[in-house]
Design a protein around this motif. Sequence first.
Motif, PDB file in Angstrom:
ATOM      1  N   THR A  16     -46.783  -2.519  77.517  1.00 32.56           N
ATOM      2  CA  THR A  16     -48.194  -2.313  77.189  1.00 32.56           C
ATOM      3  C   THR A  16     -48.965  -2.277  78.509  1.00 32.56           C
ATOM      4  N   GLY A  17     -48.888  -1.114  79.152  1.00 32.60           N
ATOM      5  CA  GLY A  17     -49.500  -0.950  80.469  1.00 32.60           C
ATOM      6  C   GLY A  17     -48.625  -1.542  81.567  1.00 32.60           C
ATOM      7  N   ALA A  18     -48.921  -1.094  82.816  1.00 32.66           N
ATOM      8  CA  ALA A  18     -48.217  -1.666  83.960  1.00 32.66           C
ATOM      9  C   ALA A  18     -48.544  -3.149  84.083  1.00 32.66           C
ATOM     10  N   GLN A  19     -49.728  -3.512  83.593  1.00 30.71           N
ATOM     11  CA  GLN A  19     -50.127  -4.929  83.667  1.00 30.71           C
ATOM     12  C   GLN A  19     -49.092  -5.805  82.971  1.00 30.71           C
ATOM     13  N   GLN A  20     -48.653  -5.355  81.782  1.00 27.47           N
ATOM     14  CA  GLN A  20     -47.646  -6.177  81.097  1.00 27.47           C
ATOM     15  C   GLN A  20     -46.309  -6.136  81.837  1.00 27.47           C
ATOM     16  N   LEU A  45     -49.032   5.137  82.354  1.00 28.24           N
ATOM     17  CA  LEU A  45     -49.649   6.424  82.040  1.00 28.24           C
ATOM     18  C   LEU A  45     -51.175   6.314  82.082  1.00 28.24           C
ATOM     19  N   SER A  46     -51.683   5.119  82.428  1.00 23.77           N
ATOM     20  CA  SER A  46     -53.137   4.903  82.420  1.00 23.77           C
ATOM     21  C   SER A  46     -53.857   5.801  83.396  1.00 23.77           C
ATOM     22  N   LYS A  47     -53.232   6.081  84.539  1.00 21.29           N
ATOM     23  CA  LYS A  47     -53.934   6.850  85.568  1.00 21.29           C
ATOM     24  C   LYS A  47     -53.678   8.351  85.404  1.00 21.29           C
ATOM     25  N   ARG A  48     -52.518   8.711  84.852  1.00 18.21           N
ATOM     26  CA  ARG A  48     -52.256  10.131  84.605  1.00 18.21           C
ATOM     27  C   ARG A  48     -53.072  10.619  83.408  1.00 18.21           C
ATOM     28  N   ALA A  56     -48.158   2.308  89.752  1.00 24.08           N
ATOM     29  CA  ALA A  56     -49.160   2.688  88.736  1.00 24.08           C
ATOM     30  C   ALA A  56     -50.017   3.865  89.191  1.00 24.08           C
ATOM     31  N   LEU A  57     -50.253   3.955  90.506  1.00 21.44           N
ATOM     32  CA  LEU A  57     -51.138   5.013  91.003  1.00 21.44           C
ATOM     33  C   LEU A  57     -50.371   6.196  91.598  1.00 21.44           C
ATOM     34  N   ALA A  58     -49.029   6.143  91.499  1.00 20.06           N
ATOM     35  CA  ALA A  58     -48.211   7.142  92.211  1.00 20.06           C
ATOM     36  C   ALA A  58     -48.549   8.566  91.785  1.00 20.06           C
ATOM     37  N   THR A  60     -54.920  -6.581  97.573  1.00 20.60           N
ATOM     38  CA  THR A  60     -53.996  -6.013  96.595  1.00 20.60           C
ATOM     39  C   THR A  60     -54.690  -5.829  95.250  1.00 20.60           C
ATOM     40  N   TYR A  61     -53.890  -5.461  94.249  1.00 21.11           N
ATOM     41  CA  TYR A  61     -54.407  -5.229  92.892  1.00 21.11           C
ATOM     42  C   TYR A  61     -54.721  -6.581  92.233  1.00 21.11           C
ATOM     43  N   PRO A  62     -55.955  -6.792  91.795  1.00 20.95           N
ATOM     44  CA  PRO A  62     -56.341  -8.117  91.296  1.00 20.95           C
ATOM     45  C   PRO A  62     -55.586  -8.565  90.043  1.00 20.95           C
ATOM     46  N   LEU A  95     -45.286  -5.236  95.822  1.00 23.72           N
ATOM     47  CA  LEU A  95     -45.848  -4.239  96.741  1.00 23.72           C
ATOM     48  C   LEU A  95     -46.231  -2.972  95.990  1.00 23.72           C
ATOM     49  N   GLN A  96     -47.268  -2.317  96.490  1.00 21.86           N
ATOM     50  CA  GLN A  96     -47.641  -0.999  95.957  1.00 21.86           C
ATOM     51  C   GLN A  96     -47.307   0.024  97.036  1.00 21.86           C
ATOM     52  N   SER A  97     -46.155   0.664  96.897  1.00 19.38           N
ATOM     53  CA  SER A  97     -45.708   1.590  97.940  1.00 19.38           C
ATOM     54  C   SER A  97     -46.456   2.910  97.862  1.00 19.38           C
TER      55      SER A  97
HETATM   56  C1  LIG Z   1     -52.121  -0.944  91.112  1.00 21.67           C
HETATM   57  C2  LIG Z   1     -52.253  -1.156  89.641  1.00 21.67           C
HETATM   58  N1  LIG Z   1     -51.230  -1.703  88.965  1.00 21.67           N
HETATM   59  C3  LIG Z   1     -51.294  -1.909  87.650  1.00 21.67           C
HETATM   60  C4  LIG Z   1     -52.420  -1.575  86.934  1.00 21.67           C
HETATM   61  C5  LIG Z   1     -52.442  -1.836  85.455  1.00 21.67           C
HETATM   62  O1  LIG Z   1     -52.407  -0.620  84.773  1.00 21.67           O
HETATM   63  P1  LIG Z   1     -52.271  -0.504  83.207  1.00 21.67           P
HETATM   64  O2  LIG Z   1     -53.546   0.083  82.720  1.00 21.67           O
HETATM   65  O3  LIG Z   1     -51.130   0.419  83.007  1.00 21.67           O
HETATM   66  O4  LIG Z   1     -51.981  -1.842  82.658  1.00 21.67           O
HETATM   67  C6  LIG Z   1     -53.515  -1.023  87.583  1.00 21.67           C
HETATM   68  C7  LIG Z   1     -54.737  -0.716  86.834  1.00 21.67           C
HETATM   69  O5  LIG Z   1     -55.831  -0.598  87.320  1.00 21.67           O
HETATM   70  C8  LIG Z   1     -53.432  -0.802  88.981  1.00 21.67           C
HETATM   71  O6  LIG Z   1     -54.454  -0.272  89.666  1.00 21.67           O
END
Ligand SMILES: Cc1ncc(COP(=O)(O)O)c(C=O)c1O
Length: 492
Positions: free
Chosen positions: A198-202, A331-334, A303-305, A224-226, A267-269
Amino acid sequence: MENRATSARVDRSRHLHALLVELQGWDSRGGPRFRLLARAIARTVERGWFDPGARLPSERSLAAALHLSRGTAVAAYDLLVADGLLERRPGSGTFVVAPGVLALPTGREGSALVHRLVESSAGATAPQPTPDLIDLSISVLADAGPMPAFRLSSADLADVAAGTGYSPWGLPLLREQLAAQLTTWGVPTGSGQVVVTTGAQQAISLAAACWLRPGDTVVVEDPTYPGAIATFRQAGAQLVGVPVDHHGVQTGPLAEALAGRPALVYLQSTLHSPTGAVLSEHRRQQVAELVLQHRTPLVEDLALAGLAWGSTPAPIAARCGDEPVAVVGSLSKRFWGGLRVGWARAPETLALRLARVKATHDLGSSAVSQVVAQQLLARADAQQHHTQRAELRGRYDTLAAALRRHLPDWRWTEPEGGLSVWVQLPQPVAAQLAVAGLRHGVAVATAEELSPADAAHPDRIRLSFAPPPATLEEGVQRLAGAWEEIGPRSAG
Ligand SMILES: Cc1ncc(COP(=O)(O)O)c(C=O)c1O
Protein backbone atom coordinates in the motif's frame (compact mmCIF):
# COMPACT_ATOMS: atom_id res chain seq x y z
CA MET A 1 31.40 30.07 18.77
CA GLU A 2 27.70 29.60 19.40
CA ASN A 3 26.96 29.88 23.10
CA ARG A 4 24.34 27.95 25.04
CA ALA A 5 21.96 30.87 25.26
CA THR A 6 21.98 31.20 21.45
CA SER A 7 21.36 27.51 20.86
CA ALA A 8 18.57 27.49 23.49
CA ARG A 9 17.02 30.39 21.58
CA VAL A 10 17.30 28.46 18.29
CA ASP A 11 15.71 25.38 19.92
CA ARG A 12 12.86 27.43 21.31
CA SER A 13 12.25 29.06 17.95
CA ARG A 14 12.16 25.64 16.17
CA HIS A 15 9.87 24.26 18.85
CA LEU A 16 7.57 27.26 18.53
CA HIS A 17 7.58 26.87 14.75
CA ALA A 18 6.56 23.21 15.02
CA LEU A 19 3.79 24.14 17.47
CA LEU A 20 2.52 26.86 15.14
CA VAL A 21 2.30 24.36 12.31
CA GLU A 22 0.22 22.16 14.65
CA LEU A 23 -2.02 25.07 15.51
CA GLN A 24 -2.65 25.99 11.88
CA GLY A 25 -6.26 26.95 11.21
CA TRP A 26 -7.00 27.39 14.93
CA ASP A 27 -9.05 30.55 14.22
CA SER A 28 -10.95 29.22 11.21
CA ARG A 29 -14.19 28.91 13.21
CA GLY A 30 -16.34 31.58 14.79
CA GLY A 31 -16.30 32.45 18.51
CA PRO A 32 -14.04 34.22 20.96
CA ARG A 33 -10.44 33.90 19.85
CA PHE A 34 -9.06 32.94 23.25
CA ARG A 35 -11.45 29.99 23.36
CA LEU A 36 -10.50 28.86 19.85
CA LEU A 37 -6.84 29.10 20.72
CA ALA A 38 -7.37 27.20 23.98
CA ARG A 39 -9.22 24.45 22.13
CA ALA A 40 -6.45 24.15 19.54
CA ILE A 41 -3.75 23.94 22.21
CA ALA A 42 -5.80 21.33 24.10
CA ARG A 43 -5.97 19.24 20.91
CA THR A 44 -2.19 19.28 20.55
CA VAL A 45 -1.86 18.18 24.19
CA GLU A 46 -4.41 15.39 23.70
CA ARG A 47 -2.56 14.15 20.63
CA GLY A 48 0.52 13.72 22.80
CA TRP A 49 2.45 16.50 21.11
CA PHE A 50 3.78 17.58 24.51
CA ASP A 51 5.18 15.22 27.11
CA PRO A 52 3.62 15.55 30.57
CA GLY A 53 5.55 18.25 32.37
CA ALA A 54 6.64 19.92 29.10
CA ARG A 55 6.92 23.70 29.10
CA LEU A 56 4.78 25.70 26.69
CA PRO A 57 6.02 28.80 24.88
CA SER A 58 5.52 31.96 26.92
CA GLU A 59 2.30 33.87 26.30
CA ARG A 60 4.38 36.71 24.91
CA SER A 61 6.16 34.62 22.25
CA LEU A 62 3.00 32.72 21.31
CA ALA A 63 1.10 35.99 20.93
CA ALA A 64 3.88 37.52 18.83
CA ALA A 65 4.10 34.48 16.55
CA LEU A 66 0.33 34.33 16.03
CA HIS A 67 -0.01 38.11 15.73
CA LEU A 68 -2.39 38.30 18.69
CA SER A 69 -2.66 40.54 21.68
CA ARG A 70 -0.84 39.09 24.66
CA GLY A 71 -4.16 39.20 26.54
CA THR A 72 -5.67 36.62 24.15
CA ALA A 73 -2.80 34.19 24.73
CA VAL A 74 -3.01 34.76 28.51
CA ALA A 75 -6.78 34.15 28.48
CA ALA A 76 -6.33 30.92 26.47
CA TYR A 77 -3.75 29.60 28.93
CA ASP A 78 -5.98 30.71 31.86
CA LEU A 79 -8.81 28.60 30.48
CA LEU A 80 -6.57 25.54 30.16
CA VAL A 81 -5.20 26.09 33.66
CA ALA A 82 -8.80 26.20 34.93
CA ASP A 83 -9.49 22.93 33.04
CA GLY A 84 -6.54 21.32 34.80
CA LEU A 85 -4.62 20.73 31.57
CA LEU A 86 -1.87 23.29 32.25
CA GLU A 87 -0.27 24.69 35.36
CA ARG A 88 1.59 27.94 35.93
CA ARG A 89 4.79 27.80 37.94
CA PRO A 90 5.63 31.31 39.10
CA GLY A 91 8.93 32.44 37.65
CA SER A 92 9.34 29.38 35.39
CA GLY A 93 6.45 29.35 32.92
CA THR A 94 3.41 27.30 31.93
CA PHE A 95 3.57 23.49 31.90
CA VAL A 96 1.45 20.55 30.74
CA VAL A 97 -0.17 18.76 33.69
CA ALA A 98 -1.64 15.72 32.01
CA PRO A 99 -1.27 14.42 28.48
CA GLY A 100 -5.00 13.75 28.20
CA VAL A 101 -6.87 10.55 27.51
CA LEU A 102 -5.87 10.29 23.86
CA ALA A 103 -2.18 10.69 24.48
CA LEU A 104 0.15 8.21 22.81
CA PRO A 105 3.84 7.72 23.42
CA THR A 106 5.49 10.70 21.77
CA GLY A 107 7.20 10.50 18.39
CA ARG A 108 4.70 8.02 16.93
CA GLU A 109 2.66 10.41 14.85
CA GLY A 110 5.14 11.75 12.33
CA SER A 111 6.13 15.31 11.57
CA ALA A 112 4.18 18.48 10.88
CA LEU A 113 3.91 17.37 7.23
CA VAL A 114 2.02 14.26 8.26
CA HIS A 115 -0.20 16.26 10.58
CA ARG A 116 -1.03 18.73 7.80
CA LEU A 117 -1.97 15.82 5.51
CA VAL A 118 -4.21 14.33 8.20
CA GLU A 119 -5.85 17.67 9.01
CA SER A 120 -6.48 18.55 5.38
CA SER A 121 -8.19 15.21 4.70
CA ALA A 122 -10.47 15.45 7.74
CA GLY A 123 -13.30 16.95 5.67
CA ALA A 124 -16.14 19.15 6.83
CA THR A 125 -16.29 17.68 10.32
CA ALA A 126 -13.06 19.31 11.42
CA PRO A 127 -11.80 22.88 11.33
CA GLN A 128 -9.82 23.14 8.10
CA PRO A 129 -6.37 24.62 8.04
CA THR A 130 -6.23 27.91 6.12
CA PRO A 131 -8.59 27.09 3.23
CA ASP A 132 -6.62 28.78 0.45
CA LEU A 133 -3.22 27.66 1.73
CA ILE A 134 -0.77 26.98 -1.10
CA ASP A 135 1.05 23.89 0.03
CA LEU A 136 4.58 23.75 -1.38
CA SER A 137 5.66 21.50 1.49
CA ILE A 138 4.40 18.16 0.18
CA SER A 139 6.05 16.72 -2.91
CA VAL A 140 3.25 14.71 -4.45
CA LEU A 141 1.44 14.95 -7.78
CA ALA A 142 -1.29 17.56 -7.65
CA ASP A 143 -4.19 15.47 -9.02
CA ALA A 144 -5.33 12.34 -10.84
CA GLY A 145 -6.32 14.19 -14.04
CA PRO A 146 -3.36 13.29 -16.26
CA MET A 147 -3.61 9.53 -15.58
CA PRO A 148 -4.39 7.35 -18.62
CA ALA A 149 -8.05 6.33 -18.83
CA PHE A 150 -9.13 3.08 -17.20
CA ARG A 151 -12.37 1.16 -16.93
CA LEU A 152 -13.46 -1.03 -14.07
CA SER A 153 -16.47 -3.24 -13.46
CA SER A 154 -17.20 -5.98 -10.96
CA ALA A 155 -16.76 -8.45 -13.80
CA ASP A 156 -13.18 -7.19 -14.28
CA LEU A 157 -12.55 -7.86 -10.62
CA ALA A 158 -13.93 -11.37 -10.79
CA ASP A 159 -11.71 -12.07 -13.82
CA VAL A 160 -8.51 -10.66 -12.46
CA ALA A 161 -8.71 -11.06 -8.72
CA ALA A 162 -10.46 -14.41 -8.42
CA GLY A 163 -11.47 -15.72 -4.98
CA THR A 164 -11.62 -13.69 -1.80
CA GLY A 165 -9.46 -10.85 -3.10
CA TYR A 166 -7.18 -11.09 -0.07
CA SER A 167 -3.67 -11.32 -1.43
CA PRO A 168 -0.71 -10.32 0.73
CA TRP A 169 1.68 -10.84 -2.21
CA GLY A 170 -0.47 -8.84 -4.61
CA LEU A 171 -2.18 -9.75 -7.89
CA PRO A 172 -0.05 -12.03 -10.10
CA LEU A 173 -0.28 -9.94 -13.28
CA LEU A 174 0.66 -6.73 -11.46
CA ARG A 175 3.64 -8.48 -9.87
CA GLU A 176 4.74 -9.58 -13.34
CA GLN A 177 4.39 -6.06 -14.69
CA LEU A 178 6.41 -4.62 -11.80
CA ALA A 179 9.08 -7.32 -12.19
CA ALA A 180 9.34 -6.45 -15.90
CA GLN A 181 9.74 -2.76 -15.06
CA LEU A 182 12.52 -3.54 -12.58
CA THR A 183 14.22 -5.76 -15.14
CA THR A 184 14.26 -2.93 -17.69
CA TRP A 185 15.80 -0.71 -15.00
CA GLY A 186 18.72 -3.16 -14.85
CA VAL A 187 17.88 -5.42 -11.91
CA PRO A 188 16.65 -8.78 -13.28
CA THR A 189 13.55 -9.64 -11.25
CA GLY A 190 11.11 -12.53 -11.19
CA SER A 191 7.53 -11.95 -10.05
CA GLY A 192 8.26 -14.18 -7.02
CA GLN A 193 10.52 -11.42 -5.73
CA VAL A 194 7.84 -8.71 -5.78
CA VAL A 195 5.35 -7.88 -3.02
CA VAL A 196 2.67 -5.32 -3.86
CA THR A 197 2.28 -2.85 -1.00
CA THR A 198 0.00 0.00 0.00
CA GLY A 199 2.37 2.63 -1.34
CA ALA A 200 6.13 2.77 -0.98
CA GLN A 201 5.45 4.07 2.52
CA GLN A 202 4.17 0.66 3.56
CA ALA A 203 7.09 -1.05 1.82
CA ILE A 204 9.48 0.97 4.02
CA SER A 205 7.43 0.05 7.10
CA LEU A 206 7.56 -3.64 6.20
CA ALA A 207 11.34 -3.51 5.85
CA ALA A 208 11.55 -1.75 9.23
CA ALA A 209 9.27 -4.36 10.80
CA CYS A 210 11.43 -7.17 9.38
CA TRP A 211 14.80 -5.82 10.37
CA LEU A 212 14.57 -3.42 13.30
CA ARG A 213 14.44 -3.80 17.05
CA PRO A 214 14.01 -0.83 19.42
CA GLY A 215 17.36 0.86 20.00
CA ASP A 216 18.84 -0.22 16.64
CA THR A 217 20.67 2.30 14.48
CA VAL A 218 19.50 3.21 11.00
CA VAL A 219 21.69 5.19 8.61
CA VAL A 220 19.84 7.62 6.33
CA GLU A 221 20.78 10.49 4.04
CA ASP A 222 20.57 13.92 5.64
CA PRO A 223 18.25 15.41 4.45
CA THR A 224 15.90 12.61 3.46
CA TYR A 225 12.27 11.60 2.93
CA PRO A 226 10.34 12.44 6.12
CA GLY A 227 8.09 9.38 5.87
CA ALA A 228 11.16 7.17 6.27
CA ILE A 229 12.37 9.14 9.30
CA ALA A 230 8.94 8.75 10.90
CA THR A 231 8.81 5.00 10.18
CA PHE A 232 12.24 4.27 11.62
CA ARG A 233 11.53 6.40 14.69
CA GLN A 234 8.25 4.57 15.20
CA ALA A 235 10.23 1.32 15.17
CA GLY A 236 12.31 2.73 18.05
CA ALA A 237 15.47 3.22 15.96
CA GLN A 238 18.17 5.85 16.43
CA LEU A 239 18.96 7.68 13.20
CA VAL A 240 22.41 8.58 11.90
CA GLY A 241 22.51 11.04 9.00
CA VAL A 242 25.02 11.06 6.15
CA PRO A 243 25.40 14.17 3.95
CA VAL A 244 24.22 14.37 0.35
CA ASP A 245 25.62 16.51 -2.49
CA HIS A 246 24.66 16.86 -6.14
CA HIS A 247 26.05 13.35 -6.88
CA GLY A 248 23.94 11.77 -4.12
CA VAL A 249 25.00 10.36 -0.76
CA GLN A 250 28.65 11.04 0.18
CA THR A 251 30.40 7.71 0.40
CA GLY A 252 33.21 8.69 2.82
CA PRO A 253 30.80 9.56 5.66
CA LEU A 254 28.64 6.57 4.63
CA ALA A 255 31.62 4.23 5.08
CA GLU A 256 32.20 5.67 8.57
CA ALA A 257 28.53 5.25 9.47
CA LEU A 258 28.44 1.64 8.25
CA ALA A 259 31.57 0.83 10.23
CA GLY A 260 29.39 1.48 13.32
CA ARG A 261 27.39 -1.66 12.35
CA PRO A 262 23.92 -0.18 11.96
CA ALA A 263 20.93 -2.50 11.62
CA LEU A 264 19.84 -0.92 8.33
CA VAL A 265 20.72 1.71 5.76
CA TYR A 266 18.03 3.57 3.81
CA LEU A 267 19.02 5.42 0.62
CA GLN A 268 17.29 7.08 -2.31
CA SER A 269 19.60 6.36 -5.23
CA THR A 270 17.30 7.56 -8.03
CA LEU A 271 16.03 10.28 -7.29
CA HIS A 272 16.84 11.76 -3.94
CA SER A 273 14.17 13.84 -2.20
CA PRO A 274 14.54 16.72 -1.42
CA THR A 275 17.70 17.49 -3.46
CA GLY A 276 16.68 15.90 -6.78
CA ALA A 277 20.16 14.30 -7.06
CA VAL A 278 20.79 10.98 -8.83
CA LEU A 279 23.53 8.86 -7.27
CA SER A 280 26.50 8.73 -9.67
CA GLU A 281 27.62 5.42 -11.20
CA HIS A 282 30.90 5.58 -9.32
CA ARG A 283 29.16 6.05 -5.97
CA ARG A 284 26.63 3.31 -6.76
CA GLN A 285 29.55 0.92 -7.07
CA GLN A 286 31.09 2.20 -3.82
CA VAL A 287 27.80 1.90 -1.93
CA ALA A 288 27.29 -1.67 -3.20
CA GLU A 289 30.82 -2.59 -2.06
CA LEU A 290 30.20 -1.07 1.38
CA VAL A 291 26.90 -2.89 1.79
CA LEU A 292 28.53 -6.18 0.79
CA GLN A 293 31.58 -5.59 2.98
CA HIS A 294 29.55 -4.78 6.11
CA ARG A 295 26.59 -7.03 5.20
CA THR A 296 24.27 -4.19 6.17
CA PRO A 297 20.66 -4.60 5.02
CA LEU A 298 19.79 -1.88 2.52
CA VAL A 299 16.42 -0.31 1.72
CA GLU A 300 16.81 1.37 -1.68
CA ASP A 301 13.92 3.75 -2.32
CA LEU A 302 13.07 4.25 -6.00
CA ALA A 303 9.72 5.97 -5.40
CA LEU A 304 10.80 8.91 -7.55
CA ALA A 305 12.84 6.94 -10.11
CA GLY A 306 10.17 7.23 -12.82
CA LEU A 307 10.46 11.02 -12.63
CA ALA A 308 14.17 11.26 -13.53
CA TRP A 309 14.61 13.60 -16.49
CA GLY A 310 17.50 11.53 -17.87
CA SER A 311 17.78 7.75 -18.15
CA THR A 312 17.21 5.61 -15.05
CA PRO A 313 20.50 4.03 -13.89
CA ALA A 314 20.52 0.44 -12.61
CA PRO A 315 19.66 0.32 -8.88
CA ILE A 316 22.39 -0.39 -6.31
CA ALA A 317 20.58 -3.71 -5.77
CA ALA A 318 21.74 -4.84 -9.22
CA ARG A 319 25.29 -4.98 -7.84
CA CYS A 320 24.41 -6.73 -4.57
CA GLY A 321 23.51 -10.26 -5.72
CA ASP A 322 21.59 -12.10 -3.03
CA GLU A 323 22.47 -9.76 -0.20
CA PRO A 324 19.51 -8.46 1.79
CA VAL A 325 18.44 -5.46 -0.23
CA ALA A 326 14.80 -4.40 -0.35
CA VAL A 327 14.14 -2.11 -3.30
CA VAL A 328 10.93 -0.16 -2.73
CA GLY A 329 8.91 1.95 -5.12
CA SER A 330 5.55 3.25 -6.04
CA LEU A 331 3.03 4.14 -8.70
CA SER A 332 2.17 7.32 -6.75
CA LYS A 333 4.56 9.50 -8.73
CA ARG A 334 4.00 7.92 -12.15
CA PHE A 335 0.21 8.01 -11.83
CA TRP A 336 -1.43 9.20 -8.59
CA GLY A 337 -0.85 8.94 -4.83
CA GLY A 338 -4.49 8.07 -4.21
CA LEU A 339 -4.02 4.69 -5.91
CA ARG A 340 -1.95 3.65 -2.88
CA VAL A 341 -0.06 1.05 -4.89
CA GLY A 342 3.63 0.48 -4.24
CA TRP A 343 5.98 -2.47 -4.13
CA ALA A 344 8.97 -4.09 -2.51
CA ARG A 345 11.48 -6.20 -4.46
CA ALA A 346 13.81 -8.52 -2.54
CA PRO A 347 15.53 -11.92 -2.76
CA GLU A 348 12.76 -14.53 -2.57
CA THR A 349 13.27 -15.55 1.06
CA LEU A 350 13.17 -11.94 2.18
CA ALA A 351 10.18 -11.23 -0.08
CA LEU A 352 8.33 -14.05 1.70
CA ARG A 353 9.06 -12.45 5.07
CA LEU A 354 7.85 -9.10 3.78
CA ALA A 355 4.63 -10.68 2.49
CA ARG A 356 4.03 -12.34 5.86
CA VAL A 357 4.60 -9.10 7.75
CA LYS A 358 2.34 -7.31 5.29
CA ALA A 359 -0.39 -9.85 5.97
CA THR A 360 -0.24 -8.91 9.64
CA HIS A 361 -0.58 -5.23 8.73
CA ASP A 362 -3.49 -5.25 6.28
CA LEU A 363 -4.05 -8.78 4.85
CA GLY A 364 -3.20 -7.40 1.41
CA SER A 365 -3.56 -4.20 -0.61
CA SER A 366 -6.86 -3.29 -2.24
CA ALA A 367 -7.54 -5.57 -5.22
CA VAL A 368 -9.55 -2.74 -6.80
CA SER A 369 -6.54 -0.41 -6.81
CA GLN A 370 -4.33 -3.19 -8.08
CA VAL A 371 -6.63 -3.90 -11.03
CA VAL A 372 -6.58 -0.19 -11.88
CA ALA A 373 -2.77 -0.21 -11.54
CA GLN A 374 -2.55 -3.17 -13.94
CA GLN A 375 -4.55 -1.26 -16.53
CA LEU A 376 -2.53 1.92 -16.05
CA LEU A 377 0.76 0.08 -16.47
CA ALA A 378 -0.57 -1.72 -19.55
CA ARG A 379 -1.83 1.53 -21.15
CA ALA A 380 0.84 4.03 -20.15
CA ASP A 381 3.24 4.15 -23.04
CA ALA A 382 6.58 5.87 -23.45
CA GLN A 383 4.83 8.93 -24.88
CA GLN A 384 2.63 9.37 -21.77
CA HIS A 385 5.69 9.07 -19.57
CA HIS A 386 7.61 11.57 -21.66
CA THR A 387 4.69 14.04 -21.55
CA GLN A 388 4.44 13.74 -17.78
CA ARG A 389 8.13 14.43 -17.23
CA ALA A 390 8.10 17.33 -19.70
CA GLU A 391 5.11 18.84 -17.84
CA LEU A 392 6.86 18.54 -14.47
CA ARG A 393 10.06 19.94 -15.89
CA GLY A 394 8.04 22.90 -17.16
CA ARG A 395 6.67 23.39 -13.66
CA TYR A 396 10.18 23.35 -12.27
CA ASP A 397 11.11 26.05 -14.80
CA THR A 398 8.10 28.11 -13.68
CA LEU A 399 9.09 27.82 -10.02
CA ALA A 400 12.74 28.58 -10.74
CA ALA A 401 11.88 31.63 -12.86
CA ALA A 402 9.50 32.97 -10.18
CA LEU A 403 12.13 32.48 -7.47
CA ARG A 404 14.77 34.26 -9.56
CA ARG A 405 12.37 37.14 -10.15
CA HIS A 406 11.03 37.59 -6.62
CA LEU A 407 13.80 36.16 -4.43
CA PRO A 408 17.04 36.62 -6.36
CA ASP A 409 19.29 35.86 -3.35
CA TRP A 410 17.96 32.34 -2.90
CA ARG A 411 20.11 29.50 -4.30
CA TRP A 412 19.64 25.84 -5.19
CA THR A 413 21.21 23.12 -7.29
CA GLU A 414 19.08 22.25 -10.29
CA PRO A 415 17.42 18.87 -9.64
CA GLU A 416 17.69 15.96 -12.09
CA GLY A 417 13.96 15.28 -11.90
CA GLY A 418 11.45 14.59 -9.15
CA LEU A 419 9.12 17.07 -7.55
CA SER A 420 11.11 19.40 -5.31
CA VAL A 421 14.07 21.72 -4.88
CA TRP A 422 16.19 22.13 -1.78
CA VAL A 423 16.56 25.88 -1.55
CA GLN A 424 19.31 27.67 0.35
CA LEU A 425 18.36 30.97 1.98
CA PRO A 426 20.95 33.71 2.44
CA GLN A 427 20.42 33.55 6.22
CA PRO A 428 19.70 30.65 8.61
CA VAL A 429 16.06 31.64 9.12
CA ALA A 430 14.17 28.71 7.59
CA ALA A 431 12.07 28.14 10.73
CA GLN A 432 11.02 31.79 10.94
CA LEU A 433 10.26 31.86 7.22
CA ALA A 434 8.09 28.74 7.51
CA VAL A 435 6.02 30.40 10.26
CA ALA A 436 5.76 33.70 8.38
CA GLY A 437 4.85 31.71 5.24
CA LEU A 438 1.82 30.22 6.99
CA ARG A 439 0.65 33.72 7.88
CA HIS A 440 1.00 34.63 4.18
CA GLY A 441 -0.87 31.50 3.05
CA VAL A 442 2.01 29.32 1.85
CA ALA A 443 3.50 26.22 3.48
CA VAL A 444 7.08 25.03 3.00
CA ALA A 445 8.99 22.10 4.51
CA THR A 446 12.11 22.63 6.62
CA ALA A 447 14.83 20.38 7.97
CA GLU A 448 12.70 20.02 11.10
CA GLU A 449 10.84 17.39 9.06
CA LEU A 450 13.52 16.30 6.61
CA SER A 451 16.62 15.84 8.75
CA PRO A 452 17.38 13.12 11.30
CA ALA A 453 19.51 15.66 13.21
CA ASP A 454 18.35 18.42 15.54
CA ALA A 455 18.85 21.99 14.38
CA ALA A 456 20.37 20.91 11.03
CA HIS A 457 20.18 22.97 7.81
CA PRO A 458 18.69 26.12 9.41
CA ASP A 459 19.07 27.89 6.04
CA ARG A 460 17.18 25.34 3.91
CA ILE A 461 13.61 24.86 2.78
CA ARG A 462 12.09 22.30 0.43
CA LEU A 463 9.77 23.65 -2.24
CA SER A 464 7.56 21.39 -4.30
CA PHE A 465 7.08 22.16 -7.98
CA ALA A 466 4.22 19.64 -8.34
CA PRO A 467 1.35 22.22 -8.26
CA PRO A 468 0.12 23.86 -11.48
CA PRO A 469 2.11 26.86 -12.80
CA ALA A 470 -0.33 29.57 -11.64
CA THR A 471 -0.26 28.15 -8.09
CA LEU A 472 3.54 28.08 -8.13
CA GLU A 473 3.65 31.74 -9.22
CA GLU A 474 1.23 32.77 -6.50
CA GLY A 475 3.04 30.62 -3.91
CA VAL A 476 6.37 32.32 -4.66
CA GLN A 477 4.77 35.76 -4.41
CA ARG A 478 3.42 34.84 -0.99
CA LEU A 479 6.84 33.55 0.01
CA ALA A 480 8.37 36.83 -1.12
CA GLY A 481 5.87 38.62 1.17
CA ALA A 482 6.87 36.37 4.07
CA TRP A 483 10.55 36.93 3.29
CA GLU A 484 10.09 40.67 3.27
CA GLU A 485 8.36 40.44 6.64
CA ILE A 486 11.25 38.61 8.29
CA GLY A 487 14.06 39.76 5.96
CA PRO A 488 15.20 42.95 7.67
CA ARG A 489 15.39 41.19 11.01
CA SER A 490 17.38 38.27 9.60
CA ALA A 491 19.78 40.53 7.76
CA GLY A 492 20.39 42.62 10.88
C1 LIG B 1 11.11 9.25 -1.53
C2 LIG B 1 9.73 8.76 -1.23
N1 LIG B 1 9.56 7.50 -0.79
C3 LIG B 1 8.35 7.02 -0.51
C4 LIG B 1 7.22 7.80 -0.66
C5 LIG B 1 5.88 7.20 -0.32
O1 LIG B 1 5.15 7.02 -1.50
P1 LIG B 1 3.76 6.29 -1.55
O2 LIG B 1 2.76 7.32 -1.94
O3 LIG B 1 3.93 5.27 -2.61
O4 LIG B 1 3.50 5.67 -0.24
C6 LIG B 1 7.34 9.11 -1.09
C7 LIG B 1 6.15 9.96 -1.20
O5 LIG B 1 6.16 11.16 -1.19
C8 LIG B 1 8.63 9.61 -1.39
O6 LIG B 1 8.81 10.87 -1.81
